[in-house]
Design a protein around this motif. Structure first.
Motif, short mmCIF file in Angstrom:
data_model
loop_
_atom_site.label_atom_id
_atom_site.label_comp_id
_atom_site.label_asym_id
_atom_site.label_seq_id
_atom_site.Cartn_x
_atom_site.Cartn_y
_atom_site.Cartn_z
N GLU A 204 6.97 4.93 -8.94
CA GLU A 204 5.65 4.33 -9.14
C GLU A 204 5.18 4.44 -10.60
O GLU A 204 4.29 3.70 -11.01
CB GLU A 204 4.61 4.98 -8.22
CG GLU A 204 4.42 6.47 -8.42
CD GLU A 204 3.40 7.03 -7.44
OE1 GLU A 204 2.20 6.92 -7.72
OE2 GLU A 204 3.82 7.55 -6.39
N SER A 205 5.77 5.34 -11.38
CA SER A 205 5.37 5.46 -12.79
C SER A 205 5.70 4.18 -13.57
O SER A 205 5.16 3.96 -14.65
CB SER A 205 6.05 6.66 -13.45
OG SER A 205 7.46 6.55 -13.40
N THR B 73 9.15 5.50 -4.24
CA THR B 73 9.35 4.50 -5.27
C THR B 73 9.10 5.13 -6.64
O THR B 73 8.43 6.16 -6.74
CB THR B 73 8.40 3.29 -5.08
OG1 THR B 73 8.68 2.30 -6.07
CG2 THR B 73 6.95 3.71 -5.19
N LYS C 58 2.55 1.64 -3.30
CA LYS C 58 1.58 1.73 -4.40
C LYS C 58 1.81 0.64 -5.44
O LYS C 58 1.89 0.90 -6.64
CB LYS C 58 1.63 3.13 -5.03
CG LYS C 58 1.28 4.24 -4.05
CD LYS C 58 1.35 5.62 -4.69
CE LYS C 58 1.01 6.69 -3.65
NZ LYS C 58 1.05 8.07 -4.22
N THR C 59 1.92 -0.58 -4.94
CA THR C 59 2.07 -1.73 -5.81
C THR C 59 1.15 -2.84 -5.32
O THR C 59 0.39 -2.65 -4.35
CB THR C 59 3.53 -2.20 -5.85
OG1 THR C 59 3.69 -3.21 -6.84
CG2 THR C 59 3.99 -2.75 -4.50
N LYS C 60 1.21 -3.99 -5.95
CA LYS C 60 0.40 -5.14 -5.55
C LYS C 60 1.24 -6.07 -4.67
O LYS C 60 2.43 -6.25 -4.93
CB LYS C 60 -0.07 -5.90 -6.79
CG LYS C 60 -0.90 -5.08 -7.75
CD LYS C 60 -1.17 -5.88 -9.01
CE LYS C 60 -1.94 -5.06 -10.03
NZ LYS C 60 -2.15 -5.82 -11.30
N ILE D 81 0.84 -1.20 0.00
CA ILE D 81 0.00 0.00 0.00
C ILE D 81 0.88 1.25 0.00
O ILE D 81 0.64 2.20 -0.76
CB ILE D 81 -0.94 0.00 1.22
CG1 ILE D 81 -1.97 -1.14 1.09
CG2 ILE D 81 -1.65 1.33 1.35
CD1 ILE D 81 -2.81 -1.35 2.33
N VAL D 82 1.91 1.26 0.84
CA VAL D 82 2.80 2.42 0.94
C VAL D 82 3.54 2.64 -0.38
O VAL D 82 3.71 3.78 -0.83
CB VAL D 82 3.81 2.24 2.10
CG1 VAL D 82 4.87 3.33 2.07
CG2 VAL D 82 3.07 2.25 3.43
N GLU E 269 5.17 1.14 -12.32
CA GLU E 269 4.37 0.07 -11.76
C GLU E 269 3.71 -0.75 -12.88
O GLU E 269 3.03 -0.22 -13.76
CB GLU E 269 3.28 0.65 -10.84
CG GLU E 269 2.29 -0.37 -10.30
CD GLU E 269 2.96 -1.45 -9.45
OE1 GLU E 269 2.40 -2.56 -9.39
OE2 GLU E 269 4.02 -1.17 -8.85
#
Length: 323
Positions: free
Chosen positions: A208-209, A206, A84-86, A81-82, A211
């Protein structure tokens, strides 16, 4: 810095096959006890707020956390969650070093080729067990995107390892640069590995782009940004199918329950750590400005880690700076 002594062949027979002679040409670092000393080489996170949170986190430990094996899944769910991934894209490792080692064992067998930045974190070079290891070199103030693309075209590596930000230069690839690098690696079927160990000091937790991008692996750590260098907690983020494959090469319990309890408490205080990262970045920039005043702009490398790298013209300048 010491160099390991290669055993005499007569002394190790009939087990001479164990030793790879090339390994003994590599410099190894002897651990030095720096407790109680100002340690500028390990880049520990030193901040009053993080010290207070770590002290509080330790009060949540019980004897069961030491006597029982760790169960990772609840922590992985919260960490996902932190970041922003699975959860299925995430696997824990015993630090970022261990993550690189797992990637090397799993993916660089049978004569594979790797490409890395130079300078970079030396331990990564040792763990990239490739038959060929090539470098994209730092040129005065940056790593050149054209040089990276040219090296990819020339060597067609199986893996490209970049640190973003880079240690020891602090150089930071922009989102646009990373996208261009990814387009090259995707075209050649090259795996892009991004070491995010220092990323929190560049304003993010992270990349996150990226992901869900196939062919991209992100490696992170709790050592720098979360102040848990002694706990040895890292992670790998990749598409679920690759993560499942990498788990085969990982230990069954790579991270202790004590480390997970402390890290879990820190995750609950994420916003405090984001503030700590801003404080450190602000002080880093202040130190860089002061050094520029003393040494000149051409000798100071403005970076995005939790340290400042600068060049010394001579020993006299070093003595002057230390006064």
């Amino acid at each position: 810095m010491t160099v390991a002594n290669m055993p005499n062949e007569a002394e190790i027979n009939p087990f001479a096959w164990i030793y790879d002679p090339s390994v003994f040409t590599v410099d190894t670092h002897k651990a030095i006890d720096r407790r109680g000393l100002l340690n500028l080489s390990s880049n520990h996170l030193l901040h009053g707020a993080s010290d207070a949170l770590l002290t509080e986190a330790l009060t949540h430990l019980t004897s069961r956390h030491v006597s029982e094996y760790a169960y990772h899944e609840p922590f992985v769910d919260r960490l996902a969650i932190v970041l922003k991934t699975k959860p299925q894209s995430l696997t824990l490792t015993a630090g970022a070093d261990d993550a690189i080692k797992i990637l090397s064992f799993a993916l660089l067998r049978r004569g594979k080729v790797a490409l890395a930045q130079k300078p970079g974190y030396g331990a990564n070079y040792l763990m990239l067990n490739a038959e060929e290891l090539h470098y994209v070199e730092y040129d005065q103030s940056s790593f050149d995107l054209k040089s990276m693309a040219g090296s990819l075209e020339r060597h067609r590596p199986n893996i490209v390892l970049i640190s973003n930000p880079n240690s020891p230069t602090g150089f930071f690839w922009s989102k646009e640069d990373l996208s261009e690098i990814y387009e090259c690696t995707r075209r050649f079927g090259t795996l892009l590995v991004i070491d995010e160990t220092y990323l929190s000091f560049a304003g993010a937790l992270t990349h996150e782009s990226f992901e869900g991008y196939p062919g991209v692996v992100r490696v992170g750590s709790f050592s720098k940004g979360w102040g848990m260098a002694g706990a040895r907690l890292g992670y790998i983020i990749a598409e679920p199918s690759l993560t499942s494959y990498l788990k085969i090469w990982n230990s069954r319990n790579p991270v202790s329950q004590t480390s997970l309890v402390v890290a879990d408490y820190l995750l609950g205080n994420k916003d405090v750590f984001i503030g700590i990262h801003r404080d450190v970045a602000s002080e880093r920039d202040k130190v860089a400005r002061d050094l520029i005043t003393v040494l000149g702009k051409e000798h100071v490398i403005r970076g995005n880690c939790n340290f400042v790298t600068f060049r010394m013209r001579n020993a006299k300048m070093q003595k002057e700076l230390l006064k």
